[in-house]
Write an enzyme that holds these catalytic residues in place. Structure first.
Site, PDB file in Angstrom:
ATOM      1  N   LYS A 151       0.814  -1.092   0.094  1.00  0.00           N
ATOM      2  CA  LYS A 151      -0.096   0.181   0.108  1.00  0.00           C
ATOM      3  C   LYS A 151       0.766   1.244   0.017  1.00  0.00           C
ATOM      4  O   LYS A 151       0.550   2.225  -0.823  1.00  0.00           O
ATOM      5  CB  LYS A 151      -0.959  -0.037   1.328  1.00  0.00           C
ATOM      6  CG  LYS A 151      -1.970   1.224   1.301  1.00  0.00           C
ATOM      7  CD  LYS A 151      -3.230   0.594   2.261  1.00  0.00           C
ATOM      8  CE  LYS A 151      -2.898   0.576   3.634  1.00  0.00           C
ATOM      9  NZ  LYS A 151      -2.712   1.889   4.098  1.00  0.00           N
ATOM     10  N   ARG A 163       3.145   5.757  -3.189  1.00  0.00           N
ATOM     11  CA  ARG A 163       4.137   6.830  -3.633  1.00  0.00           C
ATOM     12  C   ARG A 163       4.413   6.556  -5.020  1.00  0.00           C
ATOM     13  O   ARG A 163       4.881   7.683  -5.855  1.00  0.00           O
ATOM     14  CB  ARG A 163       5.253   6.507  -2.852  1.00  0.00           C
ATOM     15  CG  ARG A 163       5.219   6.951  -1.404  1.00  0.00           C
ATOM     16  CD  ARG A 163       6.016   5.841  -0.512  1.00  0.00           C
ATOM     17  NE  ARG A 163       6.031   6.614   0.892  1.00  0.00           N
ATOM     18  CZ  ARG A 163       5.344   6.338   1.800  1.00  0.00           C
ATOM     19  NH1 ARG A 163       4.082   5.602   1.685  1.00  0.00           N
ATOM     20  NH2 ARG A 163       5.651   6.667   3.147  1.00  0.00           N
ATOM     21  N   GLY A 221      -5.193   7.928   5.432  1.00  0.00           N
ATOM     22  CA  GLY A 221      -4.246   8.816   5.867  1.00  0.00           C
ATOM     23  C   GLY A 221      -3.010   9.213   5.078  1.00  0.00           C
ATOM     24  O   GLY A 221      -2.327  10.157   5.197  1.00  0.00           O
ATOM     25  N   SER A 238       6.606   8.866  12.567  1.00  0.00           N
ATOM     26  CA  SER A 238       5.497   8.982  11.584  1.00  0.00           C
ATOM     27  C   SER A 238       6.095   8.989  10.065  1.00  0.00           C
ATOM     28  O   SER A 238       6.694   9.986   9.846  1.00  0.00           O
ATOM     29  CB  SER A 238       4.454   9.592  11.590  1.00  0.00           C
ATOM     30  OG  SER A 238       3.733   9.895  10.353  1.00  0.00           O
ATOM     31  N   ASP A 251       1.609  -1.448  11.829  1.00  0.00           N
ATOM     32  CA  ASP A 251       0.316  -1.957  11.125  1.00  0.00           C
ATOM     33  C   ASP A 251      -0.025  -3.519  11.646  1.00  0.00           C
ATOM     34  O   ASP A 251      -0.878  -3.859  11.252  1.00  0.00           O
ATOM     35  CB  ASP A 251       0.422  -1.640   9.564  1.00  0.00           C
ATOM     36  CG  ASP A 251       0.520  -0.277   9.213  1.00  0.00           C
ATOM     37  OD1 ASP A 251      -0.208   0.547  10.154  1.00  0.00           O
ATOM     38  OD2 ASP A 251       0.868   0.220   8.153  1.00  0.00           O
ATOM     39  N   LYS A 277      -4.684   5.498  14.418  1.00  0.00           N
ATOM     40  CA  LYS A 277      -4.875   4.980  13.320  1.00  0.00           C
ATOM     41  C   LYS A 277      -6.273   4.748  12.749  1.00  0.00           C
ATOM     42  O   LYS A 277      -7.055   5.787  13.274  1.00  0.00           O
ATOM     43  CB  LYS A 277      -4.308   3.483  13.228  1.00  0.00           C
ATOM     44  CG  LYS A 277      -2.714   3.556  13.630  1.00  0.00           C
ATOM     45  CD  LYS A 277      -2.152   3.983  12.574  1.00  0.00           C
ATOM     46  CE  LYS A 277      -0.505   3.952  12.910  1.00  0.00           C
ATOM     47  NZ  LYS A 277       0.231   4.641  11.745  1.00  0.00           N
ATOM     48  N   ARG A 288      -6.473   1.897  17.720  1.00  0.00           N
ATOM     49  CA  ARG A 288      -6.369   0.170  17.542  1.00  0.00           C
ATOM     50  C   ARG A 288      -5.930  -0.311  19.023  1.00  0.00           C
ATOM     51  O   ARG A 288      -5.869  -1.421  18.958  1.00  0.00           O
ATOM     52  CB  ARG A 288      -5.258   0.094  16.524  1.00  0.00           C
ATOM     53  CG  ARG A 288      -5.785   0.047  15.132  1.00  0.00           C
ATOM     54  CD  ARG A 288      -4.760  -0.348  14.021  1.00  0.00           C
ATOM     55  NE  ARG A 288      -5.351  -0.359  12.788  1.00  0.00           N
ATOM     56  CZ  ARG A 288      -4.562  -0.079  11.746  1.00  0.00           C
ATOM     57  NH1 ARG A 288      -3.293   0.089  11.731  1.00  0.00           N
ATOM     58  NH2 ARG A 288      -5.383   0.027  10.374  1.00  0.00           N
ATOM     59  N   ARG A 291      -7.579  -3.618   9.116  1.00  0.00           N
ATOM     60  CA  ARG A 291      -6.841  -4.636   9.864  1.00  0.00           C
ATOM     61  C   ARG A 291      -7.610  -5.065  11.167  1.00  0.00           C
ATOM     62  O   ARG A 291      -7.200  -6.234  11.667  1.00  0.00           O
ATOM     63  CB  ARG A 291      -5.453  -3.965  10.330  1.00  0.00           C
ATOM     64  CG  ARG A 291      -4.663  -3.434   8.935  1.00  0.00           C
ATOM     65  CD  ARG A 291      -3.374  -3.072   9.414  1.00  0.00           C
ATOM     66  NE  ARG A 291      -2.685  -2.181   8.162  1.00  0.00           N
ATOM     67  CZ  ARG A 291      -2.344  -2.457   6.969  1.00  0.00           C
ATOM     68  NH1 ARG A 291      -2.595  -3.638   6.570  1.00  0.00           N
ATOM     69  NH2 ARG A 291      -1.958  -1.590   6.368  1.00  0.00           N
TER      70      ARG A 291
HETATM   71  C1  S3P Z   1       2.527   4.625   6.269  1.00  0.00           C
HETATM   72  C2  S3P Z   1       3.007   5.017   7.543  1.00  0.00           C
HETATM   73  C3  S3P Z   1       2.312   4.557   8.796  1.00  0.00           C
HETATM   74  C4  S3P Z   1       1.371   3.369   8.491  1.00  0.00           C
HETATM   75  C5  S3P Z   1       0.351   3.524   7.388  1.00  0.00           C
HETATM   76  C6  S3P Z   1       0.995   3.870   6.070  1.00  0.00           C
HETATM   77  C7  S3P Z   1       3.033   5.302   4.943  1.00  0.00           C
HETATM   78  O1  S3P Z   1       1.449   5.611   9.213  1.00  0.00           O
HETATM   79  O2  S3P Z   1       0.684   2.975   9.582  1.00  0.00           O
HETATM   80  O3  S3P Z   1      -0.545   2.526   7.263  1.00  0.00           O
HETATM   81  O4  S3P Z   1       2.738   4.782   3.942  1.00  0.00           O
HETATM   82  O5  S3P Z   1       3.728   6.205   4.967  1.00  0.00           O
HETATM   83  P1  S3P Z   1       2.336   6.570  10.102  1.00  0.00           P
HETATM   84  O6  S3P Z   1       3.382   7.453   9.334  1.00  0.00           O
HETATM   85  O7  S3P Z   1       1.279   7.483  10.652  1.00  0.00           O
HETATM   86  O8  S3P Z   1       2.786   5.948  11.452  1.00  0.00           O
END
Ligand code: S3P
Length: 431
Positions: free
Chosen positions: A23, A28, A95, A168, A316, A343, A347, A389
């Site tokens: 994902k 990206r 997100g 993050s 995750d 999340k 969670r 999840r």
């Molecule tokens: C992600 C970063 C993580 C992850 C999300 C995908 C990403 O989140 O939990 O599923 O693609 O950069 P955080 O950056 O909020 O930890």
């Protein structure tokens, strides 16, 4: 709201599968392919709803993106070809789209309005709007820009040196991408290394950036060069079956072509620490991302304490690790994972409530959970809380119960794993 009744007579998992594309990498690839001038082809793209939100966002800015199943073709005129969208951008549940896109949009001299679904509208956006405002982006939104909907006017940014207070990858990546759109050098520093797909893929697209420990420096206004991307299988999706095979009798599975980026392989380390029978073979590296096969056989897991720097590498996977711990010998403690509260659901709450309903002795702490092992699970009426999840954790838990489990709101599983139940069925029917 859809409901699934989960009931399996036979619970041995055997055989080989490959899981859908990663994902994080799929998002990206669409973003960088849209910023790069020329043609980018993405193979093994995740057809999940979150990644489709990213495609729609760039289509709304005038980028030609065509998708046929797992192949995405992008033809872009680069950053200068992007247009101001005529409508608000719907981020759905994603997100990653929200935080990374805000970084890119901050560099564009246009006005944007961003909104998402109920879950995304509760998630904190100040973690990214704070650094972007420091760079000069004009951002407003609910609770002064902490929550979606958010409106943003970008352009004319100043580079910054940002030491991120949250662990993050989304925040790190959002600031790196704003830096890419800004004259001068932007520096992002983090205390604990988070997933580095942005850095790897920017290099694959020809960007000049330097990485020194946990610090990334990027020169702004560099053009990206279109390139082809093959997305590895998502280890966060594989994790559900890796755990399932470890805890169901006589199982033996191999998941092929999984991404093995060290910033993501904490689940392998946890399975090893818990004495699982697991082996990993790395086969090749594409675009800086190692890919290989993971084999797991049934074993008797042992409890462990999980804390510190490993947390971002399993962030995750904690829901399915909690289920694994419920079947281990001893008490598992998960600490330093307060990020779980931000999340798709909180969670810590949703994992603890759901596993309790299924008969697990588990308690929440502020930054994690304490899980007693050796539980016999039973049927219950559960819900995903709209969190993919949590839905998949319940589905794997149902392999351990004599009674059926009702899972309400199961359709959210399509966010990251549209064929989850078909892949589960294929592993079950080989036995
Ligand atoms: C992600 C970063 C993580 C992850 C999300 C995908 C990403 O989140 O939990 O599923 O693609 O950069 P955080 O950056 O909020 O930890």
């Amino acid at each position: 709201m859809s409901k699934k009744v989960l009931s399996y007579d036979q619970t041995t998992l055997t055989g080989h599968i490959s899981v859908p594309g990663d994902k994080s990498i799929s998002h990206r690839a669409v973003m960088f392919g849209s910023l790069a001038k020329g043609k980018t082809t993405i193979k093994h793209f995740l057809e999940g709803e979150d990644c489709l939100s990213t495609i729609a966002a760039f289509q709304a800015m005038g980028v030609a993106i065509e998708r046929s199943g797992q192949t995405v073709k992008i033809e872009s005129n680069g950053v200068d070809g992007l247009k101001e969208p005529s409508q608000p951008i719907n981020l759905g549940n994603s997100g990653t789209t929200a935080r990374l896109l805000m970084g890119i949009l901050s560099g564009l001299p246009f006005h944007f309005t961003l909104f998402g679904d109920d879950s995304l509208s509760k998630r904190p956006m100040d973690r990214i709007t704070i650094p972007l405002r420091k760079m000069g982006a004009k951002i407003d939104g609910r609770e002064e820009g902490r929550l979606l909907p958010i409106s943003l006017r970008g352009g004319n940014l100043q580079p910054i040196h940002y030491h991120t207070p949250v662990k993050s990858a989304q925040v790190k990546s959002g600031v790196i991408l704003a830096g890419l759109m800004t004259e001068g050098t932007t520096v992002v520093q983090e205390d604990t290394k988070t997933r580095d797909h942005t850095e790897n893929m920017l290099k694959a697209f020809g960007a000049d950036l330097t990485i020194d420990g946990n610090t990334v420096k990027i020169k702004g206004n560099q053009p990206l060069q279109a390139c082809d991307i093959e997305v590895p299988g998502d280890i966060s999706s594989a994790a559900f079956f890796l755990v399932a095979a470890a805890i169901t009798p006589n199982s033996h599975i191999t998941i092929e072509n999984v991404g093995l980026n060290p910033t993501r392989t904490g689940i392998i380390d946890v399975l090893k620490l818990m004495d699982a029978d697991i082996s990993v073979v790395t086969k090749r590296t594409i675009g800086g991302e190692p890919i290989g096969d993971i084999t797991v056989r049934t074993s008797a897991p042992k409890a462990v304490t999980i804390e510190g720097d490993i947390i971002p590498r399993i962030i995750d996977e904690i829901p399915i690790i909690a289920l694994l711990a419920s079947q281990a010998e001893g008490t598992t403690i998960i600490k330093d994972a307060e990020e779980l509260r931000y999340k798709e659901t909180d969670r810590i709450k949703s994992v603890v409530n759901t596993l309790k309903q299924l008969g697990v002795q588990i308690e929440a702490t502020q930054d994690g959970m304490i899980i007693q092992g050796g539980n016999t699970l039973h049927g219950a009426s559960t819900q995903s809380y709209g969190d993919h999840r949590i839905g998949m954790m319940v589905a794997i838990a149902s392999l351990l119960t004599k009674e059926s489990i009702e899972l309400h709101d199961d359709q959210c599983i399509a966010i990251s794993y549209p064929n989850f139940f078909a892949d589960l069925q294929s592993l079950l029917s080989n036995a």
